[in-house]
Design a protein around this motif. Structure first.
Motif, short mmCIF file in Angstrom:
data_model
loop_
_atom_site.label_atom_id
_atom_site.label_comp_id
_atom_site.label_asym_id
_atom_site.label_seq_id
_atom_site.Cartn_x
_atom_site.Cartn_y
_atom_site.Cartn_z
N THR A 89 0.82 -1.21 0.00
CA THR A 89 0.00 0.00 0.00
C THR A 89 0.86 1.26 0.00
O THR A 89 0.49 2.29 -0.58
CB THR A 89 -0.93 0.00 1.23
OG1 THR A 89 -1.74 -1.19 1.22
CG2 THR A 89 -1.81 1.23 1.28
N LYS A 90 2.01 1.20 0.66
CA LYS A 90 2.88 2.37 0.75
C LYS A 90 3.33 2.85 -0.63
O LYS A 90 3.47 4.06 -0.86
CB LYS A 90 4.08 2.06 1.64
CG LYS A 90 3.73 1.83 3.11
CD LYS A 90 4.95 1.50 3.93
CE LYS A 90 4.62 1.44 5.43
NZ LYS A 90 3.75 0.31 5.79
N VAL A 93 0.39 4.95 -1.96
CA VAL A 93 0.26 6.26 -1.30
C VAL A 93 1.39 7.18 -1.76
O VAL A 93 1.17 8.37 -2.04
CB VAL A 93 0.26 6.09 0.22
CG1 VAL A 93 0.34 7.44 0.92
CG2 VAL A 93 -0.99 5.33 0.67
N TYR A 194 3.29 6.59 7.51
CA TYR A 194 2.35 6.44 6.40
C TYR A 194 0.91 6.69 6.83
O TYR A 194 0.08 7.08 6.01
CB TYR A 194 2.54 5.10 5.70
CG TYR A 194 3.61 5.23 4.64
CD1 TYR A 194 3.27 5.44 3.31
CD2 TYR A 194 4.95 5.26 4.97
CE1 TYR A 194 4.24 5.64 2.34
CE2 TYR A 194 5.94 5.45 4.01
CZ TYR A 194 5.56 5.64 2.69
OH TYR A 194 6.52 5.85 1.74
N GLY A 198 -1.29 9.44 4.87
CA GLY A 198 -2.67 9.24 4.44
C GLY A 198 -3.55 10.44 4.81
O GLY A 198 -4.38 10.89 4.01
N VAL A 201 -2.75 13.26 2.37
CA VAL A 201 -3.43 13.10 1.08
C VAL A 201 -4.88 13.54 1.19
O VAL A 201 -5.39 14.26 0.32
CB VAL A 201 -3.35 11.63 0.61
CG1 VAL A 201 -4.28 11.40 -0.58
CG2 VAL A 201 -1.92 11.27 0.24
N LEU A 209 -9.18 8.81 1.47
CA LEU A 209 -8.03 8.16 0.84
C LEU A 209 -8.47 7.07 -0.13
O LEU A 209 -7.90 6.94 -1.22
CB LEU A 209 -7.10 7.58 1.92
CG LEU A 209 -5.87 6.85 1.39
CD1 LEU A 209 -4.96 7.78 0.60
CD2 LEU A 209 -5.11 6.19 2.55
N LEU A 213 -7.29 6.87 -4.03
CA LEU A 213 -6.60 5.72 -4.62
C LEU A 213 -7.39 5.14 -5.79
O LEU A 213 -6.80 4.75 -6.81
CB LEU A 213 -6.36 4.64 -3.55
CG LEU A 213 -5.31 4.97 -2.49
CD1 LEU A 213 -5.28 3.89 -1.41
CD2 LEU A 213 -3.92 5.14 -3.11
N ALA A 267 -3.64 3.58 5.56
CA ALA A 267 -2.64 4.09 4.61
C ALA A 267 -1.30 3.38 4.73
O ALA A 267 -0.48 3.44 3.81
CB ALA A 267 -2.45 5.59 4.81
#
Length: 416
Positions: A89-90, A93, A194, A198, A201, A209, A213, A267
């Motif tokens: 996932t990182k 992001v 992270y 998130g 973002v 988020l 995404l 996130a």
């Protein structure tokens, strides 16, 4: 910059020092027989169920092995089964933040406090870029959420795995103490960072988020089976290998973590996907679909060094020492989400891709650790190098480099 996690009993995954006799498959050829053997070797090393996909140019090898549940019920795993891809996932992001920087919405060399005042309680804050590359000195909230795991004691998991938390709560949990080090002077993998990214973002886009995404990553990369769960939800949509943790308890050796709260990952590691979609994501990351050349260059500006492992902006660089090109660095990430464990690495040109997941977080040596580590490393080498690492050496001839994983979300930190 290398700082090993001080977590006793963390899962060690091997990167194999290939024997001189190792040979790669002919250029442009996908050695399916080798991959089949290595998948069987990994399956035989433990009770893990495995899903895998390897690509070489237009050739694709996709396989799955084992039951979805330990007791054999629920049918066999399928190549299209969904899993928690955790820290992969990182990469997603980070890609969004690089897009936003190019659009003039954020300066990665500013601090989080420039956009979210008070989120981090430090007078001297790390920059956003340092947070993205784990050089910001932030502690990890999982070490506070599950402190008993430091001793492989599952008590805190049993008590807390269903609990929902706001990102701000998890951040506060791990920032009560001073920074681990002055930002930019060391490396320490941090899921806390992270979580903060998130929130950044969401602040910059004024959207959730998961919606960001969807719009900026999943849709342009055609990831039809990938999603970030809604806040406060649990479980995995669709067919999946059940995620387990070992317990060390003879009467109940495995614990089903399917109902883990998605809030605990978010996130830092909340995305759920398939092996095909993961390969599609990294392909889109590398071919210009998601990032331009300048953005990708920032993402692959690696820190760390030595032992064949590096970290960029949400992206791991890995040099396995392939026979055909010993200096080649592959990019991707590892992920471990309280059950599902994933490796995903790719040549920079996107021509070679290898992604696989197994479904048991084995921290109590239910399987022989040396045999399991060698099998894991051998499958990775077969996928990336097209090379056969051979049988597991014994004694002094067993040369491995240990990739130490955070006990919850894998932290790619090397120990000799």
């Amino acid at each position: 910059m290398r700082k090993p996690l001080s977590i006793a009993g963390a899962l060690a995954l091997s990167l194999i020092a290939l024997p001189a006799s190792a040979s790669a498959a002919p250029s442009g050829s996908l050695d399916e027989a080798l991959l089949d053997r290595k998948l069987q070797q990994l399956y035989g090393a433990a009770d893990h169920s495995i899903t895998a996909e390897v690509r070489l140019g237009d050739d694709v090898w996709s396989e799955a092995m084992g039951p979805r549940k330990i007791d054999g019920s629920g049918g066999a795993v399928d190549e299209d089964d969904r899993v928690r891809i955790a820290s992969l996932t990182k990469s997603m992001v980070a890609a969004v933040l690089l897009q936003l920087q190019s659009e003039g919405e954020v300066d990665l060399d500013a601090t989080l406090g420039d956009y979210l005042p008070g989120l981090l309680p430090y007078e001297s804050e790390p920059t956003i870029r340092q947070v993205m590359q784990h050089t910001g000195g932030l502690d990890d909230y999982f070490l506070h959420l599950y402190p008993s795991l430091a001793e492989n004691d599952m008590s805190d998991v049993y008590a807390n795995y269903r609990n929902d938390y706001a990102p701000e709560e998890l951040i506060a949990m791990s920032t009560a103490d001073p920074l681990l080090f002055e930002p930019g002077t060391d490396f320490s993998y941090s899921n806390t960072g992270y979580m903060a990214l998130g929130l950044l973002v969401e602040h910059l886009t004024r959207r959730e988020l998961r919606e960001v995404l969807d719009e900026r990553v999943f849709e342009p990369a055609d990831l039809d089976d990938t999603y970030l769960p809604k806040d406060g939800t649990a479980g995995i949509r669709g067919a999946n290998p059940v995620p387990y943790m070992t317990t060390g308890e003879p009467d109940a050796p495995y614990f089903d973590t399917t109902r883990l709260s998605s809030d605990q990952l978010w996130a830092a590691g909340g995305v759920i996907s398939t092996m095909e979609d993961v390969n599609d994501f990294y392909d889109a990351l590398l071919d210009g679909t998601l990032l331009d050349g300048a953005e990708l260059a920032q993402m692959t500006d690696f820190v760390g060094g030595g032992e064949g492992m590096y970290y960029g902006l949400g992206l791991v660089g890995l040099n396995p020492g392939c026979p055909g090109d010993p200096d080649e660095v592959f990019v991707g990430h590892t992920g471990g989400g309280l059950g599902h464990q994933t490796y995903s690495f790719h040549s920079v040109d996107g021509d070679t891709q290898a992604t696989f997941t197994w479904n048991i977080d084995d921290r109590h040596a239910a399987a022989d650790p040396d045999e399991l580590n060698w099998a894991l490393g051998s499958l990775l080498i077969a996928g990336l190098c097209g090379a056969d690492a051979g049988p597991m050496p014994t004694g002094a001839d067993q040369r491995v480099q240990a990739l130490i994983a955070d006990p919850v979300l894998e932290a790619p930190t090397l120990l000799k």
